[in-house]
Design an enzyme around this catalytic site. Sequence first.
Site, PDB file in Angstrom:
ATOM      1  N   GLY A 123      45.323  31.464  60.772  1.00 14.25           N
ATOM      2  CA  GLY A 123      46.464  32.049  61.458  1.00 14.25           C
ATOM      3  C   GLY A 123      47.094  31.100  62.461  1.00 14.25           C
ATOM      4  N   SER A 154      46.045  36.307  63.544  1.00 11.39           N
ATOM      5  CA  SER A 154      44.823  35.573  63.196  1.00 11.39           C
ATOM      6  C   SER A 154      44.236  36.103  61.889  1.00 11.39           C
ATOM      7  CB  SER A 154      43.792  35.694  64.323  1.00 11.39           C
ATOM      8  OG  SER A 154      43.516  37.043  64.605  1.00 11.39           O
ATOM      9  N   SER A 203      35.613  38.214  68.503  1.00 10.03           N
ATOM     10  CA  SER A 203      35.210  39.493  69.077  1.00 10.03           C
ATOM     11  C   SER A 203      36.435  40.395  69.101  1.00 10.03           C
ATOM     12  CB  SER A 203      34.695  39.270  70.500  1.00 10.03           C
ATOM     13  OG  SER A 203      34.542  40.503  71.165  1.00 10.03           O
ATOM     14  N   LEU A 205      32.292  22.637  58.393  1.00  2.00           N
ATOM     15  CA  LEU A 205      31.366  22.604  57.255  1.00  2.00           C
ATOM     16  C   LEU A 205      32.051  22.867  55.922  1.00  2.00           C
ATOM     17  CD1 LEU A 205      28.336  24.596  58.736  1.00  2.00           C
ATOM     18  CD2 LEU A 205      28.641  22.124  58.612  1.00  2.00           C
ATOM     19  N   GLY A 206      33.104  23.642  55.921  1.00  2.00           N
ATOM     20  CA  GLY A 206      33.744  23.993  54.663  1.00  2.00           C
ATOM     21  C   GLY A 206      34.828  25.022  54.858  1.00  2.00           C
ATOM     22  N   TYR A 211      37.630  37.713  81.339  1.00  2.00           N
ATOM     23  CA  TYR A 211      38.817  37.022  80.871  1.00  2.00           C
ATOM     24  C   TYR A 211      39.651  36.628  82.084  1.00  2.00           C
ATOM     25  CZ  TYR A 211      41.762  36.262  76.760  1.00  2.00           C
ATOM     26  OH  TYR A 211      42.435  35.711  75.719  1.00  2.00           O
TER      27      TYR A 211
END
Lengths: 572, 679
Positions: A151, A222, A233, A285-286, A492
């Site tokens: 995204g 996203s 989260s 990693l992929g 936050y």
Amino acid sequence: RQELLKWNGWGYNDSKFIFNKKGQAEFTGKRYRLGGMILPTFKEWIEKTFGASLEHKTTSRASLNVNDVPPSIVSEEFLQDLRATKISHSQDAEDRVFRAHGHCLHEIFVLREGMFKRVPDIVVWPVCHEDVVKIVELACKHNLCIIPFGGGTSVSSALECPEEEKRTIVSLDTSQMNRVLWIDEKNLTACVEAGIVGQDLEKQLAESGFCTGHEPDSMEFSSLGGWVATRASGMKKNIYGNIEDLVIHIKMVTPRGIVEKNCQVPRMSTGPDIHHFIMGSEGTLGVITEVTIKIRPIPEYQKYGSVVFPNFERGVACLREVAKQRCAPASIRLVDNAQFQFGHALKPQVASIFTSFLDGLKKFYITKFKGFDPNMLCVATLLFEGDREKVLQHEKQVYDIATKFGGLAAGEDNGQRGYMLTFVIAYLRDLGLDYYVIGESFETSVPWDRVLDLCRNVKERIVRECKEKGVQFAPLSTCRVTQTYDAGACVYFYFAFNYRGISDPIHVYEQIERAAREEILANGGSLSHHHGVGKLRKRWMKESISDVGLGMLRSVKEYVDPNNIFGNKNLL
Amino acid sequence: TVAKQTTEWLETVSHSLFVCSQQKDLTSKKRDEFEDILEERRLSSDLRYAMKCYTPVIYKGLSPCKPNAIKSAVLQSEQVQYVIKQLAKEMGESPDIIQEEAVEILDEMGHSMQLGAVRFFAFTLSKIFKRLFRRVCVNEEGMQRLQHAIQEHPVVLLPSHRSYVDFLMLSYLLYTYDLALPVIAAGIFLGMKIVGELLRRAGAFFMRRSFGGNRLYWAVFAEYVKTMIRSGYAPIEFFLEGTRSRTAKTLTPKFGLLSIVMEPFFKREVFDTYLVPISISYEKILEESLYAYELLGVPKPKESTSGLLKARRILSDNFGTIHIYVGQPVSLRTLASGRINRCPYNLVPRHLPQKPSEDIQEFVTDVAYKMELLQIENMVLRPWVLVAAVLLQNLPAMEFELLIEKTLWLKGLTQTFGGFIEWPDNLCAKKAVVSGLALHSNIACLVDGHVVLHDKGVEDGAIGEVVFKRALAVLTCATYRNQLLNVFVRPSLVAMALQMTRSFRKEEVYSCFSFLRGVFSDEFIFFPGISLKDFEEGCFLLTKCDAIQTSQQEIYPTDKGSVIISFLSAMFRPFLEGYQLIFRYLSKETKEAFTEKQFIPGVRNFVFHLLEKGNTQCYEALSSDMQKNALAALVHLGAVKKKKTSNGFTYNVNQEAVNKILDMFDARIPVQKPVAARL
């Protein structure tokens, strides 16, 4: 989708804050509840908080200057092989720049006023798992660098291309892999392609009466794969869980081959869970191609709520108690006073004299009758979900606890507005940038007993650092407790300042952000709760997970991707 | 502008922090101006002053609370409750009983600040101070800085400690400037019912002198202090030196209280904490004759109310001027930045008692020394201090004119070394010496154009009594010279090393310097671990006054430098000789393990006999302060083993090692590198 979104800012082209001809603030577009509304007190708040003035304006370039973009360097051999696969691709400058960044402040700043030193050389759009397999094979064959792109909402510099990367950089855009492959109503799971965007996923599941309940603040933009890759989260994790609780199965394409499990079970004891190598791997990693995720029937009833507390300390104590009794609603958030005032400034013009009279009455009741200091009080916003009856029962339980901590119920409307604001707040930075105000948010998780100390110290540190670095107006430095857990909370922070008079605002900004992170760590907070590490927070990884821990992660990377095909340089 | 410059200068110092600050240019020091706070008191009503509207500035984060609320917060705190539960488990008693005990401790200790008592003190102290002192001078800029500091962060006041007057005066001062009265950790006055209660109401809280073994006491006390810091209730005040220095020489710091007040910052329970060094210098110390008796081992009267009443007769005396210099508040956060690994407290709940890591212990030690060095820097030196230093080198009598000349010479030298001399109203040297003699008539007097120590009754009486009286006079006089020592110690140790090694090779001089610095590390205040920096500073100062010239490898005394070199080493000779005597006693006289209580009278008798026989003139070796320091030095050097037993500490001498150190003193063997290295 690229056409709908801003090229140099957050979100949809048609949605933004502006000052209209009368000099009043207004939010444009029809996508949000705030759309088309006038915000009468907002201008004053901005001027008061930042010392900003409407007369001092900066302007971004109107559009991308294609000539500034680094040229695309792709070998003819690879292009031939790629064409043979029939996977759509592009070397267009705008396409490449669009995928060269996330949404960190410095990235947006570069878009407005400069150019990235390195951008992808080519963008590819696989439409299914097999396409990805082919692309990774080609990359291995031609020794290319792949950077997966979902995204594009990263706030950890994870999407920035390493400047020193000499190989061709392939941006692998997963957005065309966006189908719900199947829904299993017996086990309440769904298998979904990883490129699907949060709101589309919910929309499609809703057609069958289901939802995932995973709602990060960025869910409009996203992607599922991005959530898995960063350990995301969601706002309603108290009911549905975080991404690690939601995921049943992951399929990932790596240079070594495909990694997946043999069954889709709720839990298994087969050594360390390989999902946990994948979740949070940040594209090193992929490519995550397909995810089986838990689904739930759409709840019958939703109710917002809010509580006013005399001060932040009482509010935190209440949240702690709610967590202790394990009765947290789908979402419970506590904003500090500065953020409360900010929310207030975003109140739209009221429709009738009657409403404004009611507002005045409420204010009178809270400040005069109950003796709350308007410069101290803070607000918790609540969201309940479930059966109507249970919600009402649950609501009562939470309000009873709140009363014990001096809380006063402050109505549904305030609660709902609070949640709407979290979507809209991201648009604010673009407005700020027009008026010499820069800002950002960052997050952490912290044990309960340190929440208050951490909030106070980090806010204070920001104020101090700003002063030391020559920022002329006191910054906005505010926080909210945004998730509760058994053993701690997620906090936050928002931080913004007026940079007039500073020659290198981004550098100053980064120094202050770094100091704030140091402060968080010194106060027993984590490096990140859900934004991830990327390249922005790499320097603290060793101290966060120890030398050996880092070595463990490195050895996995070395085995899975020995030639560093997934060379975005995140995390490690 | 003076204040601004001072601020800037102090800031550079605190930035270059520990090590570098030792290498500053000592003449560029700019200090604040003094104001006499008694002047206004002499002109207006004390009663009105005591009843004035008193609304002190307070810490911005303070949530108002009563002393009793603090007490119950302490009692209910996780920290104290944890220890109570632990003790209950270990001793098999009910937690309630231990809780009761904790309540008693709190009541004994806790303060209960009441405005009435404060006003009472303001009134009486005005009366008393006006009678006792000619002037009480304060740097107003320091008070203004303090006022800012108090609003910003919790503040810890760290005054020097020479007299009981210290904390009365400091509270009085804060009241005068409309600042919050400090809460004082005082280990005294437990025996004084009425005054004790009054002091308690004026904000003092009490700490038992020794509670090493009592975990409950420690827990309650530590939590009490930390609660004060966390809430920013009031400035905390305590004495780094732990007790009044009987010698007017700064005592080596104690670390316990300091590490308690620093802990809330380490655990990030507060954003920052300000440490404020305060230098209080007396022209004449109230307790000076008492101190001399104490040092000679004549038991001091216990602090009791009646004793204090008797002390009323001193009210008729004149004790000259007090100078109080409030230093720049030092931010603990700034000191700690880059020094402390941030994690040690992250992995254990913060309320569990936790032994501080080595890192932190070292940091606390460094901060303690730094604060004492800052105190020393701003200690005001009066002309009489110089007179005493000259006089002690010229006993038994010195020609008046020569004394004046030498005093003036020493004034120049002291200023070169960065000493803070306050020479009243540009008085000519003669008048200054005369007025000093008048104020200190109990110490010295002018007889036939000569200044002699005042030791009346020396001629008649037994020989023992003569020695005792003489010792009293010398020790009293020495308390004034002592005020110079920490300013002079670095160049002087270089001078001594030059004389002892009889070599010009820098390396050798340095090893000897380093040896001496190690031996005297309990006697004078050295920042830990920077022997070389100290040496360089000493050399730098000697070069500055043209006493030596240095090259890459060598150090030469200049022709005119010999006067300075010999004066400097003579200034410290009493310590060199005193230590030798004490070491000799230890090397010969004692065989078995002994306690400090046995050691002091033993060594005192030993020195006393030598003095009686005229085998030594080192009266200062009779000082129990020096004796304890010398013993401690041997423990550091590994020549004496200190063992903890059920009733205190015992000591065991390694004769051979002591003899070796003695030889080094006598310069019979060169100071060897291994020894120097071990230091």
